[in-house]
Design a protein around this motif. Structure first.
Motif, PDB file in Angstrom:
ATOM      1  N   TYR A  89       1.727 -49.195 -26.988  1.00 15.83           N
ATOM      2  CA  TYR A  89       3.168 -49.324 -26.754  1.00 15.83           C
ATOM      3  C   TYR A  89       3.849 -47.971 -26.596  1.00 15.83           C
ATOM      4  N   GLU A  90       4.886 -47.951 -25.747  1.00 13.47           N
ATOM      5  CA  GLU A  90       5.880 -46.882 -25.729  1.00 13.47           C
ATOM      6  C   GLU A  90       7.122 -47.412 -26.458  1.00 13.47           C
ATOM      7  N   PHE A  91       8.030 -46.500 -26.820  1.00 13.18           N
ATOM      8  CA  PHE A  91       9.181 -46.904 -27.640  1.00 13.18           C
ATOM      9  C   PHE A  91      10.497 -46.382 -27.076  1.00 13.18           C
ATOM     10  N   ILE A  92      11.517 -47.199 -27.245  1.00 13.17           N
ATOM     11  CA  ILE A  92      12.892 -46.725 -27.082  1.00 13.17           C
ATOM     12  C   ILE A  92      13.481 -46.671 -28.483  1.00 13.17           C
ATOM     13  N   MET A  93      13.980 -45.487 -28.877  1.00 14.61           N
ATOM     14  CA  MET A  93      14.592 -45.340 -30.197  1.00 14.61           C
ATOM     15  C   MET A  93      16.100 -45.194 -30.042  1.00 14.61           C
ATOM     16  N   ILE A  94      16.845 -46.033 -30.754  1.00 11.52           N
ATOM     17  CA  ILE A  94      18.303 -45.933 -30.777  1.00 11.52           C
ATOM     18  C   ILE A  94      18.681 -45.069 -31.975  1.00 11.52           C
ATOM     19  N   VAL A 146      16.717 -44.097 -19.056  1.00  8.57           N
ATOM     20  CA  VAL A 146      15.370 -44.046 -19.645  1.00  8.57           C
ATOM     21  C   VAL A 146      14.322 -44.338 -18.583  1.00  8.57           C
ATOM     22  N   GLN A 147      13.251 -43.541 -18.570  1.00  9.97           N
ATOM     23  CA  GLN A 147      12.167 -43.756 -17.603  1.00  9.97           C
ATOM     24  C   GLN A 147      10.831 -43.849 -18.336  1.00  9.97           C
ATOM     25  N   PRO A 148      10.531 -44.984 -18.967  1.00  9.63           N
ATOM     26  CA  PRO A 148       9.213 -45.113 -19.604  1.00  9.63           C
ATOM     27  C   PRO A 148       8.110 -45.121 -18.557  1.00  9.63           C
ATOM     28  N   ALA A 149       6.920 -44.721 -18.972  1.00 10.34           N
ATOM     29  CA  ALA A 149       5.783 -44.666 -18.036  1.00 10.34           C
ATOM     30  C   ALA A 149       5.402 -46.069 -17.576  1.00 10.34           C
ATOM     31  N   GLN A 150       5.631 -47.067 -18.425  1.00  4.72           N
ATOM     32  CA  GLN A 150       5.340 -48.463 -18.069  1.00  4.72           C
ATOM     33  C   GLN A 150       6.284 -49.367 -18.863  1.00  4.72           C
ATOM     34  N   LYS A 168       4.353 -52.758 -22.086  1.00  7.72           N
ATOM     35  CA  LYS A 168       4.300 -52.632 -23.548  1.00  7.72           C
ATOM     36  C   LYS A 168       5.373 -51.638 -23.977  1.00  7.72           C
ATOM     37  N   LEU A 169       6.515 -52.199 -24.334  1.00 13.99           N
ATOM     38  CA  LEU A 169       7.669 -51.393 -24.704  1.00 13.99           C
ATOM     39  C   LEU A 169       8.286 -52.026 -25.954  1.00 13.99           C
ATOM     40  N   ALA A 170       8.594 -51.198 -26.954  1.00 12.98           N
ATOM     41  CA  ALA A 170       9.203 -51.710 -28.191  1.00 12.98           C
ATOM     42  C   ALA A 170      10.444 -50.884 -28.509  1.00 12.98           C
ATOM     43  N   VAL A 171      11.384 -51.475 -29.234  1.00  9.56           N
ATOM     44  CA  VAL A 171      12.601 -50.766 -29.625  1.00  9.56           C
ATOM     45  C   VAL A 171      12.609 -50.566 -31.140  1.00  9.56           C
ATOM     46  N   HIS A 179       4.083 -38.198 -28.020  1.00  9.51           N
ATOM     47  CA  HIS A 179       4.919 -38.551 -26.853  1.00  9.51           C
ATOM     48  C   HIS A 179       5.072 -40.074 -26.835  1.00  9.51           C
ATOM     49  N   GLY A 180       5.944 -40.540 -25.963  1.00  4.58           N
ATOM     50  CA  GLY A 180       6.073 -41.997 -25.793  1.00  4.58           C
ATOM     51  C   GLY A 180       7.226 -42.623 -26.550  1.00  4.58           C
ATOM     52  N   ILE A 181       8.104 -41.787 -27.157  1.00  2.00           N
ATOM     53  CA  ILE A 181       9.318 -42.319 -27.771  1.00  2.00           C
ATOM     54  C   ILE A 181      10.516 -41.734 -27.021  1.00  2.00           C
ATOM     55  N   HIS A 182      11.353 -42.606 -26.479  1.00  2.00           N
ATOM     56  CA  HIS A 182      12.501 -42.197 -25.667  1.00  2.00           C
ATOM     57  C   HIS A 182      13.777 -42.473 -26.458  1.00  2.00           C
TER      58      HIS A 182
END
Length: 318
Positions: free
Chosen positions: A122-127, A158-162, A165-168, A144-147
Motif C-alpha cells: 500500500y501507499e498512503f495519503i496522510m491528513i 496528490v500523485q500516488p504511483a498507483q 492499493k491506497l490507504a488513508v 517513501h509512499g506517504i503523501h
C-alpha cells in the motif's frame, strides 16, 4: 440611554477537558525515569506541547533536545508522546541509549497500521499538519509512499504511483470536522481507498471538540487553556470561533486581558489535552477576580482510558 454592560455571572467548565491518558502516561514515564535513574533524563522534543509541563520537568532534571547528537553516550532517552521516525529509533538504538518510548499508544496504532499495510504494497495519503512532530514520526515509518495533504486543495494535487492499493491515515489531533471534509475529498478522488476500521483521531480530541460544540452555544466567550504549539488546543479555539463565539487561547492566567470580559455574562472554559488542571484553576481564579460570581461544570463524558507504562518503569507490587 443605552443599556449598561452585562455583569459577568458565571464560568462554565467544559467536560471533559485537559489531560488525556496519553499525556498522563508520557509525563509519568519521564517522572519515573528521573526517580529510577536520577537526573538528567534526556527527552527528544517537548514530551507534550505545554510550556508549564515542560518547565516543570526541566526543574526536576529533564533535558529536552531535538537532535540525538546532544545526548551523551550511556544516557537515558525518552521519545515524546508524538512519536518518532524509524530513522530516529534506529539511530538511538545504535548509539546505545537506554530508551523509553512515551509515544501515545493511539499514535503507535497508526504506525502499526502503516507498517502492516506497507508490507501488502500500500501507499498512503496522510491528513495532517506539515512539520508537526506526530506527522514527521508517522511519515518517517516508511522511506517513501506517504503523501501528506493538509487541506481539500492538496487532495487534487496528490500523485500516488498507483491507486489500486491506497490507504488513508490521519494525525490524531486534527479538527474532527476538517478531517471528515478532507477524507470525503480523498474518497471522492480515490473511491477504492482503504480507511482505518476506527478513525485515527483520538478519543480525547473528539471528546474535547464535542464538549466545545456544546459549550459555545451557551456562553458569550470561550477561553481555551493551551500552549501555542499544541495542535489539539488550537483546534478547540478555532472550533469555538467557527461556531460564532469569540474565543481566545492562553498559556497561563496572566495572559487573560480584562477588556475581553467587558459586556460578557457567561464565560466558557476548556483546556487542551496537554494542559494541566492547575492552569485551569489559576484561570478560574483570575476570571473570578475580574468579576465572575460562580463556576459550574457541564455534564460530559467521563474518560476512563488508562494506558500501561513501558516495561522497566512499572512499580513492583508491594
Amino acid at each position: 440611554m443605552g443599556q449598561p454592560p452585562k455583569a459577568m455571572q458565571e464560568v462554565l467548565l467544559a467536560e471533559p477537558r485537559g489531560f488525556c491518558a496519553g499525556v498522563d502516561r508520557a509525563i509519568e514515564i519521564v517522572e519515573r525515569a528521573l526517580a529510577k535513574f536520577g537526573a538528567p533524563i534526556y527527552v527528544r522534543h517537548e514530551i507534550v506541547h505545554n510550556t508549564y509541563v515542560v518547565n516543570d520537568l526541566k526543574a526536576k532534571g529533564a533535558i529536552f533536545i531535538e537532535e540525538l547528537d546532544d545526548v551523551p553516550p550511556g544516557a537515558t532517552l525518552v521519545f515524546s508522546a508524538h512519536g518518532v521516525s524509524q530513522a530516529v529509533q534506529r539511530e538511538a538504538q545504535a548509539r546505545g541509549f537506554t530508551i523509553f518510548d512515551a509515544t501515545c499508544p493511539l499514535v503507535t496504532k497508526v504506525h502499526v497500521e502503516v507498517a502492516k499495510l506497507a508490507k501488502e504494497g500500500y501507499e498512503f495519503i496522510m491528513i495532517g499538519h506539515k512539520g508537526h512532530p506526530e506527522v514527521e514520526g508517522t511519515m518517517g515509518q516508511l522511506d517513501h509512499g506517504i503523501h501528506l495533504v493538509e487541506d481539500v486543495a492538496d487532495v487534487a494535487r496528490v500523485q500516488p504511483a498507483q491507486t489500486e492499493k491506497l490507504a488513508v491515515v490521519t494525525q490524531t489531533t486534527l479538527s474532527v470536522d476538517d478531517a471528515a471534509e478532507i477524507t470525503a475529498a480523498v474518497r471522492a478522488r480515490f473511491p477504492r481507498i482503504r480507511e482505518p476500521k476506527q478513525q485515527d483521531i483520538c478519543y480525547a480530541t473528539q471528546n474535547r471538540q464535542d464538549a466545545v460544540k456544546l459549550l459555545s452555544s451557551q456562553v458569550d466567550l470561550v477561553i481555551v487553556v493551551g500552549s501555542p504549539t499544541s495542535s489539539n488546543s488550537n483546534r478547540l479555539r478555532e472550533l469555538a470561533a467557527r461556531l460564532g463565539t469569540t474565543a481566545y487561547m492562553v498559556d497561563a492566567a496572566d495572559e487573560l486581558r480584562p477588556e475581553w470580559f467587558t459586556g460578557i455574562a457567561r464565560v466558557g472554559l476548556t483546556a487542551g489535552a496537554s494542559a494541566p488542571e492547575v492552569l485551569v484553576q489559576a484561570v478560574i481564579a483570575r476570571i473570578k477576580a475580574l468579576g465572575a460570581v460562580s463556576v459550574r461544570s457541564m455534564d460530559g463524558i467521563e474518560e476512563t482510558v488508562k494506558f500501561p507504562l513501558p516495561k522497566g518503569l512499572k512499580t513492583s507490587a508491594a
